[in-house]
Design a protein around this motif. Structure first.
Motif, mmCIF file in Angstrom:
data_model
loop_
_atom_site.group_PDB
_atom_site.id
_atom_site.type_symbol
_atom_site.label_atom_id
_atom_site.label_comp_id
_atom_site.label_asym_id
_atom_site.label_seq_id
_atom_site.Cartn_x
_atom_site.Cartn_y
_atom_site.Cartn_z
ATOM 1 N N ILE B 36 0.837 -1.206 0.000
ATOM 2 C CA ILE B 36 0.000 0.000 0.000
ATOM 3 C C ILE B 36 0.869 1.251 0.000
ATOM 4 C CG2 ILE B 36 -1.668 1.312 1.383
ATOM 5 C CD1 ILE B 36 -2.953 -1.339 2.117
ATOM 6 N N ARG B 37 1.908 1.219 0.847
ATOM 7 C CA ARG B 37 2.818 2.374 0.860
ATOM 8 C C ARG B 37 3.431 2.596 -0.523
ATOM 9 N NH1 ARG B 37 8.623 2.867 2.530
ATOM 10 N NH2 ARG B 37 8.528 0.891 3.652
ATOM 11 N N TYR B 38 3.940 1.525 -1.119
ATOM 12 C CA TYR B 38 4.621 1.668 -2.412
ATOM 13 C C TYR B 38 3.648 2.135 -3.506
ATOM 14 C CZ TYR B 38 8.592 -0.937 -0.337
ATOM 15 O OH TYR B 38 9.645 -1.345 0.440
ATOM 16 N N LEU B 39 2.401 1.645 -3.459
ATOM 17 C CA LEU B 39 1.429 2.066 -4.470
ATOM 18 C C LEU B 39 1.141 3.556 -4.325
ATOM 19 C CD1 LEU B 39 -0.998 -1.014 -4.263
ATOM 20 C CD2 LEU B 39 0.252 -0.299 -6.302
ATOM 21 N N LYS B 40 1.022 3.986 -3.059
ATOM 22 C CA LYS B 40 0.776 5.420 -2.829
ATOM 23 C C LYS B 40 1.993 6.255 -3.237
ATOM 24 C CE LYS B 40 -1.371 6.839 0.865
ATOM 25 N NZ LYS B 40 -1.549 7.046 2.317
ATOM 26 N N GLU B 41 3.189 5.814 -2.789
ATOM 27 C CA GLU B 41 4.416 6.559 -3.133
ATOM 28 C C GLU B 41 4.617 6.639 -4.645
ATOM 29 O OE1 GLU B 41 7.275 5.319 0.721
ATOM 30 O OE2 GLU B 41 7.685 4.525 -1.279
ATOM 31 N N GLY B 42 4.292 5.525 -5.292
ATOM 32 C CA GLY B 42 4.539 5.460 -6.736
ATOM 33 C C GLY B 42 3.515 6.238 -7.541
ATOM 34 N N GLY B 43 2.414 6.626 -6.910
ATOM 35 C CA GLY B 43 1.375 7.365 -7.635
ATOM 36 C C GLY B 43 0.545 6.455 -8.528
ATOM 37 N N PHE B 44 0.243 5.273 -8.061
ATOM 38 C CA PHE B 44 -0.586 4.345 -8.842
ATOM 39 C C PHE B 44 -1.892 5.031 -9.205
ATOM 40 C CE2 PHE B 44 -3.949 1.003 -8.779
ATOM 41 C CZ PHE B 44 -3.542 0.335 -9.927
ATOM 42 N N PRO B 45 -2.275 5.047 -10.473
ATOM 43 C CA PRO B 45 -3.389 5.892 -10.913
ATOM 44 C C PRO B 45 -4.782 5.344 -10.598
ATOM 45 C CG PRO B 45 -2.435 4.745 -12.792
ATOM 46 C CD PRO B 45 -1.583 4.402 -11.597
ATOM 47 N N GLY B 46 -4.923 4.070 -10.265
ATOM 48 C CA GLY B 46 -6.269 3.532 -10.027
ATOM 49 C C GLY B 46 -6.604 3.487 -8.552
ATOM 50 N N PRO B 47 -7.809 3.000 -8.221
ATOM 51 C CA PRO B 47 -8.176 2.859 -6.816
ATOM 52 C C PRO B 47 -7.358 1.779 -6.113
ATOM 53 C CG PRO B 47 -9.894 1.959 -8.232
ATOM 54 C CD PRO B 47 -8.897 2.593 -9.125
ATOM 55 N N ILE B 48 -7.035 2.021 -4.829
ATOM 56 C CA ILE B 48 -6.324 1.049 -3.987
ATOM 57 C C ILE B 48 -7.265 0.699 -2.851
ATOM 58 C CG2 ILE B 48 -4.273 0.615 -2.572
ATOM 59 C CD1 ILE B 48 -3.034 3.150 -3.992
ATOM 60 N N TRP B 49 -7.645 -0.575 -2.788
ATOM 61 C CA TRP B 49 -8.604 -0.995 -1.766
ATOM 62 C C TRP B 49 -7.944 -1.886 -0.723
ATOM 63 C CZ3 TRP B 49 -11.950 -2.607 -6.502
ATOM 64 C CH2 TRP B 49 -12.626 -1.498 -6.991
ATOM 65 N N PRO B 50 -7.668 -1.345 0.488
ATOM 66 C CA PRO B 50 -7.157 -2.218 1.553
ATOM 67 C C PRO B 50 -8.270 -3.125 2.065
ATOM 68 C CG PRO B 50 -6.786 0.129 2.034
ATOM 69 C CD PRO B 50 -7.781 0.042 0.925
ATOM 70 N N ILE B 51 -7.938 -4.369 2.350
ATOM 71 C CA ILE B 51 -8.906 -5.287 2.967
ATOM 72 C C ILE B 51 -8.302 -5.802 4.264
ATOM 73 C CG2 ILE B 51 -10.332 -7.360 2.635
ATOM 74 C CD1 ILE B 51 -9.788 -7.144 -0.369
ATOM 75 N N ASN B 52 -9.024 -5.616 5.348
ATOM 76 C CA ASN B 52 -8.578 -6.095 6.656
ATOM 77 C C ASN B 52 -9.819 -6.388 7.486
ATOM 78 O OD1 ASN B 52 -7.761 -5.991 9.526
ATOM 79 N ND2 ASN B 52 -5.725 -5.544 8.669
ATOM 80 N N VAL B 53 -9.812 -7.530 8.174
ATOM 81 C CA VAL B 53 -11.006 -7.911 8.942
ATOM 82 C C VAL B 53 -11.449 -6.825 9.910
ATOM 83 C CG1 VAL B 53 -10.831 -10.416 8.783
ATOM 84 C CG2 VAL B 53 -9.482 -9.186 10.505
ATOM 85 N N LYS B 54 -10.509 -5.973 10.302
ATOM 86 C CA LYS B 54 -10.871 -4.940 11.269
ATOM 87 C C LYS B 54 -11.500 -3.706 10.625
ATOM 88 C CE LYS B 54 -7.093 -6.273 14.337
ATOM 89 N NZ LYS B 54 -5.641 -6.043 14.376
ATOM 90 N N GLY B 55 -11.422 -3.617 9.315
ATOM 91 C CA GLY B 55 -11.982 -2.452 8.642
ATOM 92 C C GLY B 55 -11.238 -1.180 9.027
ATOM 93 N N GLY B 56 -11.934 -0.071 9.098
ATOM 94 C CA GLY B 56 -11.332 1.195 9.500
ATOM 95 C C GLY B 56 -10.547 1.838 8.367
ATOM 96 N N THR B 57 -9.517 2.602 8.769
ATOM 97 C CA THR B 57 -8.712 3.315 7.783
ATOM 98 C C THR B 57 -7.291 2.758 7.816
ATOM 99 O OG1 THR B 57 -10.017 5.323 8.026
ATOM 100 C CG2 THR B 57 -7.801 5.584 7.130
ATOM 101 N N ILE B 58 -6.756 2.508 6.669
ATOM 102 C CA ILE B 58 -5.394 1.952 6.583
ATOM 103 C C ILE B 58 -4.545 2.852 5.709
ATOM 104 C CG2 ILE B 58 -4.054 0.053 5.600
ATOM 105 C CD1 ILE B 58 -6.094 -1.870 6.822
ATOM 106 N N GLN B 59 -3.486 3.373 6.306
ATOM 107 C CA GLN B 59 -2.595 4.308 5.619
ATOM 108 C C GLN B 59 -3.396 5.384 4.873
ATOM 109 O OE1 GLN B 59 1.023 2.762 3.810
ATOM 110 N NE2 GLN B 59 0.656 0.741 4.695
ATOM 111 N N GLY B 60 -4.450 5.853 5.568
ATOM 112 C CA GLY B 60 -5.251 6.957 5.016
ATOM 113 C C GLY B 60 -6.326 6.537 4.038
ATOM 114 N N LEU B 61 -6.413 5.246 3.759
ATOM 115 C CA LEU B 61 -7.420 4.777 2.807
ATOM 116 C C LEU B 61 -8.515 4.020 3.555
ATOM 117 C CD1 LEU B 61 -4.943 3.299 0.154
ATOM 118 C CD2 LEU B 61 -6.272 5.422 -0.086
#
Lengths: 701, 701
Positions: B36-61
């Protein structure tokens, strides 16, 4: 020729108490300005006397107009004036007491005949006064321990050398400078550096001998294009080996020498660079093929540890790296022996998923727990029995925090093993690398190069332990000198070789058919008859040989036929009769040879016969004279060695008899070096018991 | 088996429009946090969807709790959860429309049987849904053009990759990361990088094929430990060659494979790594021995120029460097051809003291006058006819001022030759090196490595020009299939080979002595008689062979003796009678063989017979099937080739007949690969005109 002065005579060159620079310049980037600048920058402790016809002040120092105006004889004189002004100045200084001179000036033997005459005069001045002369046409030298750098190489612009245990000598000024820059970039400390230029006096061999004797020099590096005096060269290298100082040498010109090889079969083989290979291998020198390889080995050698075993322990944090390093080990003849079973079990208990045999792989688990490095490394040090450990840590030390932790983890493992070689393969900043080096590790970026460097250290270790090996055998008391200028027939050649200890087939010379029969009866049937004439070298071609003669009648007929053939084909040949010898059957045909090589007269060759010689060029060389150890190594070295060792279900042949013949031949060739052009013992038949020369040819000068 | 999807199916892996990370972590250094960090740093142009059983916000997403909660199917799913949770999630996503998955999780086939079952399920999911799966147990991938780096390697901590023309695939995650770091250090642009892990679906061959088709990839680098599907591997490499994209490969395990070689003579030879060597050479792949060599060749290849000539022009400012580079050229098979006479004269006129033949040496005069570089370089470019020029400038570009002037001097020389390869050997700061690289030069520190890299480029050039070479010949219409499971006698083996186009000695089977005489009369005397029985493989050992039978009486006696011997030594053998064949004399004994190799079934071997096979292991390998070009290359490759080519005053033998037999054998072996264990045509006699198999053995499965 008078004997050469010893290496103590080079001391005024490297450690002068006073220096004068002839042709001194106020401009610090000029050829006469740089040495003064470098001496001042380096903090040279003695007086520096600039000499310039204009006098005045040069770079802040009072200048003198001539050598004669100096307050005393400088112990070393640096010369940067045109060639025509060099000899008088050097002679004048030398007569006043100068003990060394370094001549930058070009225009000597490298230029033309007049320059050659000037250079000859320098040779005389040196011989008459004992003043040692470097150059002319050289780039100078430095001794970093003495703050002393009389050189005009621009490579010191980026930093003076760091003092250290390496002594370097180069026959190329430009490439010598390049090598120094690479060494400095790599943080390799260099005590002394010298470029030899035209070598009117001080040459590569003198300098190597000096380094061998110099207590502060521990590693000797040399860049060589060609040598002139084989005995001094070999002597200097042997001196270095005796002092257990590794010599790393680039000898360039492999391909050029190959291309210029003479036309004749024998000469073209001996004249090529393989003879240098042989000589350097004999003397335990590491011959580097590339600059990187040279610096890798020099760098590794500065650690001062030369294991006698080539067993290497490998620890990695990546299975891939381990496989790659094991591959490199095989390529360089390094033994990746497995860990003892008990030690393997202990490591397995610490980390069940680890590979523990060797290469040992701590796996990625290491990232979570650096104590694994401590435990694994300590166990391998304590129980592996390796000459060194090479560990792969990829870019981990690039991060200051993890790099520091890794260093601590290693320190805990190595605290009781400070005298052991630890080689780290890692990517790190120069600063971090120097921290690791200060802690006693050798650091390489490329794991394959690390393995290659270890292989070289272990070869040095074995060479130091072995020393010169068994000495050449004594020349037998009855050995007959080879006559100069004579054409030698087969019988004479064999008699000479027999006198020198090379076994030859027994034979008799028969002037008549009945004498031939009598000889055959004495020697035993079946026999061989061969025409005997110094004028007929290629006996078979004129029908001068008859094999496998089973009885008296066959001998009589053959004798008549051979003489008839010889008289018909070579009417003018002086014919002695026929040689009668027992027919030698079985065994393996080999060839022993002696040839001249420009640099290393005489050279002994060993070949297997037949297609091995003619198609596969299966040959090995040694510089004469040598002892049994080298001779045995020659025998084992040829590709077809299995044929001597019982291949294809055949019996093992008498390798010891073969080795004895080679050593005896080497001693005889060396004793007669000034009169022999070549010796060809072909075939030399090696049998289950014993070995014997069946034919031989000696060409004299 | 269903056909594999084409390389377009990997597009969603490298260019997804949307990405989900299963097992996403808020901690950016954790396995689920880094992508997730690398996708954000790299400026990946599409949506990035974190999945975690706890939900919430992950690295701002905003995070999702399950795959099913996602707003849509991510085109690519990154998986960093324990093995047990992987399959359901991947299947669920794939059924919703996910086209690619990258599985970091370990605990699959590399761990245990349960893991193997999980991995088998992944294989099924991929096959059923068409979703391409990377891993499991992999380190991920990146596509620097897409700002896309779904990987948890720590090596991106020190900088993201620089986009460029290199595509890299690695079977080792750790070593793949190491290679990436080295490439980035060296300023080599890397477009795509992929680690394959357990290769449940996407493997090295798929990735190479993708790179071969990808217009943005121009250079392919691969780190390989072993391959499973030879046809796809060879196909991918051939595809790369057809696209004129160089493949640089490290295939490790040379020594390990060697050590683990099977016991039998044939198998131990074929099973070793030499078969990889053969395969890669056939396909024009550069097999690198060391990491440095790999990066050198990859770096040099990024220039995109692959000369068909291996002639190299060398220009130096130090004679020593020139000699050293000429030596390196010889070692790497590079031709240091002399300059044309007229060009030499022109250079000599500019600088009388210069060496102008090649290597060209501008001497130290260059320091005073940099226009010499312009004039010399331009002349060599215009008139030398070289594939490249390699120039040595030691540390000159380290000084900014002289480095700048040198660049200008070179620019003037090369302005009209932008499409030519210029290789500079120099020591410079990284910044200065990059300036030179931006101007189109290849920069190396070590001149020997520069020469080696040029050699590789020229080999690529020749391989691209040659392509796959002549195609394998067609299997003859009458070629008989090799029966499975049968024990084949000599006669049957030879009949099969004859049907396949391998020439065999004519022969007849005789059940009685009179039939043998009749056959001999037809074939012509002298003849050979050999026992014919599928139960007797080693005929000579039981007295089952008689050679050189000159007439009917000799044939009759021999027939009786052979049958008597066979009945005595092998009472239970079923005996067909005797084979009668003409005695083949003269010519040279060779051996043609076919063996199985785990990776490259079937492999064809060519040996010279006798000591060449038994002592010297003089053998060469090719992967079947192949055409005449490869067969001719095999023939020329053995050390004993001179014996086929007229050495020792013997006639030249029919190399073309030999090559035809090898190509025919390769085609036949390939057509019968599933039933053949080995074929041994020994001896295969090559004569002045024609060649013929005298004995043969086929082992079936």
């Amino acid at each position: 020729m008078p004997s050469r002065p010893g290496s103590e005579s080079l001391r005024p060159l490297f450690w002068p108490t006073s220096v004068a620079v002839l042709g001194a310049s106020n401009e610090p980037s000029r050829i006469g300005g740089r040495p003064i600048r470098y001496l001042k920058e380096g903090g040279f402790p003695g007086p520096i006397w600039p000499i310039n016809v204009k006098g005045g002040t040069i770079q802040g120092l009072p200048a003198f107009k001539t050598v004669d105006e100096l307050p005393g004889a400088p112990e070393c004189l640096i010369v940067a004036v045109p060639a025509s002004a060099v000899c008088d100045a050097v002679e004048s200084a030398a007569k006043r007491g100068t003990r060394a001179a370094v001549i930058f000036s070009a225009g000597f033997a490298e230029a033309d005949e007049a320059g050659k005459a000037l250079q000859d005069r320098l040779v005389s001045i040196s011989a008459e006064t004992g003043c040692r002369i470097v150059g002319p046409n050289c780039l100078g030298l430095f001794n970093s321990r003495h703050g002393y750098a009389p050189t005009f190489t621009a490579s010191l612009d980026h930093g003076h050398p760091k003092p250290g245990v390496v002594g370097m000598v180069s026959q190329s000024g430009a490439y010598g400078s390049h090598l120094f820059v690479l060494a400095r970039d790599r943080n390799i400390g260099m005590g002394c550096w010298l470029t030899t230029g035209n070598e009117c006096d001080v040459d590569v061999s003198d300098t190597i001998a000096y380094f061998a004797d110099d207590p502060a020099t521990k590693v000797i590096a040399a860049y060589v294009e060609g040598i002139k005096d084989r005995d001094r060269f070999l002597g200097a290298l042997e001196r270095a080996r005796a002092a257990k100082k590794p010599v790393v040498m680039m000898k360039v010109g492999r391909s050029a020498v190959g291309a210029a090889a003479a036309a004749s079969h024998t000469a073209s083989l001996a004249g090529t660079d393989v003879v240098y290979d042989a000589a350097l291998k004999q003397l335990g020198v590491h011959r580097a093929e590339t600059t990187e390889e040279m610096l890798d080995v020099v760098y590794a050698a500065t650690r001062g540890i030369f294991p006698e075993t080539n067993r290497l322990g490998i620890v990695t944090i990546s299975g891939g790296a381990g496989v790659l390093m094991a591959d490199a080990a095989e390529r360089h003849g390094v033994d990746v022996a497995p860990m003892p079973e008990a030690a393997q079990a202990r490591l397995k208990a610490i980390l069940p998923f680890a590979a523990v045999r060797n290469p040992v792989d701590t796996t990625a688990q290491f990232f979570n727990d650096m104590s694994l490095v401590t435990e694994f490394t300590k166990t391998i040090l304590a129980e592996g029995g390796y000459g060194a450990i090479a560990s792969f840590f990829t870019a981990i030390p690039r991060n200051r925090e993890t790099g520091g932790r890794l260093k601590e983890a290693l320190a805990k493992a190595t605290v009781d093993y400070r005298d052991r070689l630890l080689i780290l393969c890692m990517l790190a900043s120069p600063e971090m690398t120097q921290e690791y080096e200060a802690a006693g590790y050798l650091c390489f970026e490329d794991p394959s190069r690390a393995v290659a460097a270890f292989a070289a250290l272990a070869r040095f270790g074995r060479s130091f332990a072995r020393g010169a090996g068994s000495p050449p055998p004594a020349l037998p008391v009855g050995a007959k000198p080879i006559p100069a200028g004579a054409a030698l027939g087969e019988a004479e050649a064999k008699a000479l070789l027999a006198s020198a200890g090379v076994p030859v087939v027994p034979e008799g010379l028969a002037g008549t058919a009945e004498e031939a029969v009598a000889a055959a009866e004495t020697l035993g049937y079946p026999v061989v008859l061969k025409i005997s004439s110094a004028d007929i070298l290629h006996k078979t071609e004129i029908g001068g040989v008859r094999l496998n003669l089973a009885d008296a009648s066959a001998v009589r007929i053959a004798f008549g036929e051979i003489l008839a053939c010889a008289r018909k084909e070579k009417p003018s040949a002086r014919i002695d009769g026929c040689l009668v010898a027992p027919m030698v059957t079985g065994g393996l045909e080999t060839i022993l040879g002696v040839v001249h090589d420009d640099a290393f007269v005489p050279v002994v060759m060993f070949w297997l016969g037949g297609i091995f010689a003619e198609v596969l060029k299966d040959v090995t060389f040694r510089i004469a004279p040598f002892g049994l150890d080298e001779a045995r190594a020659m025998v084992r070295e040829v590709k077809g060695f299995p044929l001597l060792d019982g291949a294809r279900g055949k019996p093992k042949l008498d390798q010891e008899a073969l080795a004895q013949a080679l050593a005896a031949l080497s001693v005889y060739a060396y004793a007669n070096a000034d009169r022999v052009r070549s010796i060809d013992v072909n075939p030399f038949i090696v049998r289950e018991k014993g070995a014997v020369a069946v034919d031989a040819l000696i060409e004299t000068k």
